[in-house]
Each structure stands twice: as structure tokens, then as C-alpha cells.
Design a protein around this motif. Sequence first.
Motif, PDB file in Angstrom:
ATOM      1  N   ASP A 157      32.519  26.862  47.401  1.00 52.36           N
ATOM      2  CA  ASP A 157      31.978  27.716  48.282  1.00 52.36           C
ATOM      3  C   ASP A 157      32.550  29.185  47.796  1.00 52.36           C
ATOM      4  N   GLY A 158      31.638  30.022  47.237  1.00 52.90           N
ATOM      5  CA  GLY A 158      32.053  31.358  47.006  1.00 52.90           C
ATOM      6  C   GLY A 158      32.234  31.571  45.372  1.00 52.90           C
ATOM      7  N   THR A 159      32.031  32.684  45.084  1.00 49.67           N
ATOM      8  CA  THR A 159      32.399  32.883  43.646  1.00 49.67           C
ATOM      9  C   THR A 159      33.606  33.204  43.244  1.00 49.67           C
ATOM     10  N   ALA A 160      34.225  33.400  41.976  1.00 47.31           N
ATOM     11  CA  ALA A 160      35.426  33.694  41.943  1.00 47.31           C
ATOM     12  C   ALA A 160      35.747  35.094  42.068  1.00 47.31           C
ATOM     13  N   GLU A 161      34.656  35.786  41.661  1.00 50.45           N
ATOM     14  CA  GLU A 161      34.716  37.384  42.460  1.00 50.45           C
ATOM     15  C   GLU A 161      34.951  37.446  43.702  1.00 50.45           C
ATOM     16  N   TYR A 162      33.982  36.751  44.484  1.00 47.34           N
ATOM     17  CA  TYR A 162      33.899  36.794  45.951  1.00 47.34           C
ATOM     18  C   TYR A 162      35.062  36.498  46.736  1.00 47.34           C
ATOM     19  N   ASN A 163      35.632  35.084  46.112  1.00 48.68           N
ATOM     20  CA  ASN A 163      36.639  34.736  46.874  1.00 48.68           C
ATOM     21  C   ASN A 163      38.153  35.593  46.550  1.00 48.68           C
ATOM     22  N   LYS A 164      38.188  36.219  45.426  1.00 53.85           N
ATOM     23  CA  LYS A 164      39.410  36.951  44.861  1.00 53.85           C
ATOM     24  C   LYS A 164      39.446  37.997  46.046  1.00 53.85           C
ATOM     25  N   VAL A 176      41.188  25.290  48.898  1.00 53.38           N
ATOM     26  CA  VAL A 176      40.235  24.398  48.293  1.00 53.38           C
ATOM     27  C   VAL A 176      39.493  24.941  47.298  1.00 53.38           C
ATOM     28  N   LYS A 177      38.719  26.059  48.040  1.00 54.12           N
ATOM     29  CA  LYS A 177      37.644  26.641  47.186  1.00 54.12           C
ATOM     30  C   LYS A 177      37.984  27.334  45.877  1.00 54.12           C
ATOM     31  N   THR A 178      38.935  28.049  46.129  1.00 54.54           N
ATOM     32  CA  THR A 178      39.510  28.687  45.033  1.00 54.54           C
ATOM     33  C   THR A 178      40.050  27.959  43.777  1.00 54.54           C
ATOM     34  N   SER A 179      40.530  26.661  44.399  1.00 53.45           N
ATOM     35  CA  SER A 179      41.290  25.744  43.509  1.00 53.45           C
ATOM     36  C   SER A 179      40.008  25.156  42.700  1.00 53.45           C
ATOM     37  N   THR A 202      28.504  27.701  43.301  1.00 53.98           N
ATOM     38  CA  THR A 202      28.344  27.503  44.847  1.00 53.98           C
ATOM     39  C   THR A 202      26.971  28.024  45.356  1.00 53.98           C
ATOM     40  N   PRO A 203      26.418  27.294  46.340  1.00 54.70           N
ATOM     41  CA  PRO A 203      25.410  27.806  46.934  1.00 54.70           C
ATOM     42  C   PRO A 203      25.674  29.036  47.940  1.00 54.70           C
TER      43      PRO A 203
END
Length: 303
Positions: A157-164, A176-179, A202-203
Amino acid sequence: MKPLKGKVALVAGGTRGAGRGIAIELGAAGATVYVTGRTTRTQKSEYNRPETIEETAELVTAAGGTGIPVQVDHLEHDQVKALFSKIDEEQGQLNILVNDIWGGEHLTEWNKPVWEHSLKKGLRLLRLGIETHIVTSHYALPLLIRNKNGLVIEVTDGTAEYNKENYRLSLFYDLVKTSVIRMAQSLAHELTPFQCTAVALTPGWMRSEIMLEHFGVKEENWRDALEKEPHFAISETPRFIGRAVAALASDPDVVRWNGQSLSSGQLAKSYNFYDVDGSQPDCFRYLVEVQEAGKPADTGGYR
């Protein structure tokens, strides 16, 4: 057209939600799709929900593929090992692995700091969202790498850019989602010598069965939820990420995405596919530019 005819896929965690949408679209492309999960017509998981792996498998077959349900708890090593022995014996190959195992909706305590969040629930969340993916990859990849051009998709859930840039409402959920994104990067490195590919996908804001129930609507009248949450207008069906997976799996040059973090909206533009209503929702751009910018809900230019 059946671009995946003759290909064998596993959707791990395909009972409902994204997993079901992915399994159906792989079936529509002609694949043989193994669908795993804990809930069958005779036994329910801790979710205590009505969706079953048999139902998903039947939808795969109805779409044009071959659906095969197998009950598996992906924390149980013996069950996972037996699953891949079964696939090897029956098919002799595995071309596509979709790691969509999750199971955490009822465990996450949103907007609670770690010292207030249930530790028991949080640690269970980590096991369900991370350990299951590692166990599955450990037993799956020796079969997948036998042939070139194998594909592993880590659903998150989320892109690497968004989650960062964004805290994902809970330390445990965030972790979890970043891992999972990082896991895809590591797998990409390990699979490169075998000419296989791994990506994170990710959706957007997905209209899963659980999300629709949260808003008290069904797919047929989902727009009624906009009265409660106007930004839900950017949402997409589980079939949208399914079409993203099918597009990746059908791409002879999929290696160009190796190790990357991708979204359904991004791939829709790249591969020119649409959701079932004919739209192309670009959720993460919308979240940043509209919702989180405090602007009124308006999907113009984002669907």
C-alpha cells in the motif's frame, strides 16, 4: 486474446480484495491460477468473512483461465512447502508469483502511537504482512527461477516515494507496507542472474469488500459513500490492480521495471488499460495534489 495461456501463476492471499481482482484478471488473460488463503467453504479464518478461495477460483475459470484453490496458512512452513510441491507436480513450472498476503485490517489501531497500540496486535500484523511474504518466496523461488522471465509482484500500500514522505497512520502498518517495497528491491537483486523480475505494486484507494462495508455501500451504489467521504471519488475496483498485474505479466520487456515501486494508476497510463468503468484513476497523484493539499474533492484530470 490470451497472452498468458500456458503460464502458471500463484496469487498468495487471493480470497478477497486485491488478490481476488488480480486472480480474475490473470485468468482473463488465460493463465492457470492457484489461489491460496485460509477461508474455504467449510472453514473460516480469523476474519470470519464470507469470501472463500473456492469462489475466487471459480471466478478465475469463468473469466477464461483455470482457477485452482488451495487452503494455505502462509505462516505454516509445511503448508507452504507442500503448496509448491503440488504446483511442481501438477504443472512443472511457476511463472508468476503474486505475494498479496495481508490479513491485518482488524489488527491495525489507526493514529495510535506505538506505546498505545496493542503490542500483541502489532506484532501479529508484522508476521502476517512481512513474514508470510518471506516464507512464500523462500519456497516459491526455486521453482520460479527454473525458467527465464519469471515475475514476482509484491503487493503493498503506497509507492516508495509516497511512503517515504508520509506516516502511514500506525508504526506497525507503516513498517509492513514499507518493508514489502524494500523486499521487492532485494528480490530484484537476487533474481537478476536468473533473468527474472521482481516489483512492488500498490493499488490506489481500492473498493474492496471490506472498504465498501466500511462505508455501508455495495459496488453498484459506491458513489453514495461520497456523501460521507467526498475524496472516495478517486477509488478504484480490485480489477484495476488486477489489470496492472496482467499487463506486467504479459510484457516481454517487463525486466525494465525490475526493482521498482509501481502503482496501478501509473501502469494504466503506461500500458493503456482502464478500470471496469472505463476510467483511469491516478490515486496517489490525487492524494498529494488534492486531498492532502486541502482542496475540495474534484477528480477532474485524475480519472
